[in-house]
Write a protein that holds these residues in place. Structure first.
Motif, mmCIF file in Angstrom:
data_model
loop_
_atom_site.group_PDB
_atom_site.id
_atom_site.type_symbol
_atom_site.label_atom_id
_atom_site.label_comp_id
_atom_site.label_asym_id
_atom_site.label_seq_id
_atom_site.Cartn_x
_atom_site.Cartn_y
_atom_site.Cartn_z
ATOM 1 N N ALA A 367 -15.744 8.438 10.532
ATOM 2 C CA ALA A 367 -15.449 8.343 11.964
ATOM 3 C C ALA A 367 -14.064 7.755 12.194
ATOM 4 N N ALA A 368 -13.718 6.736 11.407
ATOM 5 C CA ALA A 368 -12.388 6.121 11.546
ATOM 6 C C ALA A 368 -11.293 7.121 11.196
ATOM 7 N N ALA A 369 -11.489 7.872 10.104
ATOM 8 C CA ALA A 369 -10.483 8.845 9.694
ATOM 9 C C ALA A 369 -10.308 9.933 10.738
ATOM 10 N N MET A 370 -11.411 10.475 11.209
ATOM 11 C CA MET A 370 -11.348 11.557 12.189
ATOM 12 C C MET A 370 -10.728 11.085 13.499
ATOM 13 N N TRP A 371 -11.179 9.916 13.975
ATOM 14 C CA TRP A 371 -10.666 9.400 15.245
ATOM 15 C C TRP A 371 -9.168 9.123 15.145
ATOM 16 N N GLY A 372 -8.743 8.568 14.022
ATOM 17 C CA GLY A 372 -7.324 8.291 13.850
ATOM 18 C C GLY A 372 -6.480 9.546 13.942
ATOM 19 N N THR A 373 -6.968 10.631 13.347
ATOM 20 C CA THR A 373 -6.220 11.882 13.401
ATOM 21 C C THR A 373 -6.168 12.441 14.814
#
Length: 497
Positions: A367-373
């Protein structure tokens, strides 16, 4: 800044202050890690489809044998392209767009081509990141959702909601806040994926062999995804293109270097220097003084630390996700790729095999990776678009960047609805975007920045090995673009024949 009789301005290189003025020590190295910021934003642009989805899928059918491909992508994009773009801006004080606009031909032709491709296609990339998240949310909540609607319908609804939230969030934060957020996200993703990667107990010998076996092209097993069997080269160049993110992040990096005040950008008269640099393609205002040139190289250490740490983040996360696929999915012959929207959901099974407590940890990291992108892309493309438009038409500087940001966010959201609801496949969306922007567009920019750095005064040119690396990177990107062009052409011919 001073003037001689021939009216040629010479700029004094800013003095060494703070950590740059300190002698070498372990404490200095630790403090230099604080330079990590702009590259964290660039890295977070690709910690979506490139790392969390494609890398695991690649490992699930190729085991560790193609880990070298991911390392090569990080070296090309995360090291050479990023550094050479940032280096030119740090040394000259000039944004990369203001130099690209001076290329021969109609004014700004390359900038307009880049903007057209990026603005037109980036919503495809956003969809390939948001829709797997929508699939994951639907999977977790489906039993609690109202009956009567199909899984696919709820998947599209949650994807739309997530896209709207990310676009709205991007309007509410400044670049500095975004940079701090992305540093935290990079930390979460790196720690989470490294721990999980170690827990799957990878084969270290095969892992190391996969890293160093450059050029090895393993046979595709019969149980691999259809795309890997039928579109082998196209799949590989697409994955190569997605690791490291889109073209806009690298172009925006030039702006972020300027905002960070690195190199000449810390000069008290930087605005006058930028005006001067915009009048000619020649950089003749740097002092021909070895001591000042040495001072500039010391000032570039902030850039080197930032780029280096960003590259480490990219490779560690990518390798960890590929390792998960290689260590758990490959032995089961459970390759995932024909329906990549479900890959995040099915990846959770990797961690559940170790311990159920790792599943929520996995969800948090993803979730952190996707949201950051999703949150970073609008900021990156807005900065690139505003900078490029100002370079082409100087009067555009009066157009508020905030208003442009709102227009771009609205465009991304509306066009992403087309890709979300029309049912286009993950493979097709990623292959088109990777070919036009991540490989072809970046190869052109790489050629330009290698040339720009080499045309600097002799004392300020990069080391020979950095120039050589830039040239090789451009060649590799061009070959990847050619592979993508051939693969897509064949695919479209079959589809319409």
């Amino acid at each position: 800044m001073s003037s001689d009789s021939s009216e040629t301005f010479v700029v004094e290189i800013p003095p060494l202050t703070g950590v740059h003025a300190e002698p070498f020590s372990f404490g200095k190295m630790v403090r230099q890690m604080k330079f990590f910021g702009p590259a964290a934003v660039v890295a977070s642009l690709s910690l979506g489809a490139g790392e969390t989805i494609m890398a695991t899928g690649l490992g699930s059918w190729s085991e560790y044998k193609l880990l070298w491909l991911l390392l090569l992508s990080v070296l090309v994009r995360g090291v050479f392209v990023t550094y050479l773009i940032g280096r030119y801006t740090a040394i000259t004080g000039q944004g990369i767009g203001y130099r690209l606009v001076m290329l021969p031909g109609p004014r700004g032709w390359l900038l307009l081509a880049i903007l057209t491709a990026e603005v037109g296609l980036l919503s495809m990339g956003l969809t390939t990141i948001a829709k797997p998240c929508g699939n994951l949310i639907t999977y977790l909540l489906f039993d609690m959702l109202p009956e009567g609607w199909t899984f696919g319908l709820w998947e599209n609804i949650w994807t739309t909601v997530l896209m709207a939230a990310a676009m709205l969030f991007s309007l509410l934060v400044s670049y500095r806040a975004l940079e701090r957020q992305q540093i935290v996200i990079c930390g979460i993703v790196v720690v989470g994926t490294v721990i999980a990667g170690l827990l799957v107990q990878p084969d270290l010998q095969k892992l190391i062999t996969g890293v160093v076996s450059f050029g090895v092209m393993p046979e595709v097993p019969q149980w691999a995804p259809t795309a890997a069997r039928d579109e082998y080269v196209l799949v590989l160049v697409t994955i190569f293109g997605y690791v490291g993110g889109s073209l806009s992040g690298y172009l925006a990096y030039s702006n972020w270097v300027g905002l960070s005040g690195w190199g000449l950008n810390s000069h008290k008269q930087i605005n006058q220097i930028r005006d001067l640099s915009g009048k000619s393609s020649r950089v003749d205002y740097l002092p021909e003084d070895p001591d000042q040139a040495r001072r500039m190289r010391i000032l570039l250490s902030s850039l080197r630390w930032d780029v280096g740490m960003g590259a480490v983040v990219l490779f560690v996360v990518t390798a960890a996700f590929l390792t998960a696929g290689a260590a758990v999915l490959y032995p089961r012959q459970q390759a995932i790729g024909n329906n990549a929207w479900e890959l995040l959901t099915k990846q959770a099974g990797i961690w559940a095999e170790i311990h159920d407590v790792l599943v929520p940890v996995y969800y948090l990291a993803v979730a952190a990776a996707m949201w950051g992108t999703l949150a970073c892309i609008p900021e990156a493309i807005t900065r690139v678009s505003h900078s490029f438009m100002c370079a082409i038409w100087p009067r555009f500087v009066s157009f508020p960047r905030r208003r442009l940001h709102m227009l771009i966010v609205g465009w991304f959201f509306l066009t992403s609805l087309i890709w979300i609801w029309t049912g286009l496949t993950f493979n097709l969306l990623t292959q088109i975007a990777a070919f036009l922007t991540a490989n072809l567009g970046l190869s052109v920019v790489c050629i330009c920045v290698v040339y720009f750095n080499w045309t600097l005064p002799a004392l300020y040119r990069p080391r020979w090995w950095m120039t050589l690396g830039g040239v090789l990177s451009a060649i590799i990107l061009l070959l990847s673009a050619a592979g993508g062009a051939v693969g897509l052409s064949r695919k479209l011919l079959v589809a319409f024949s």
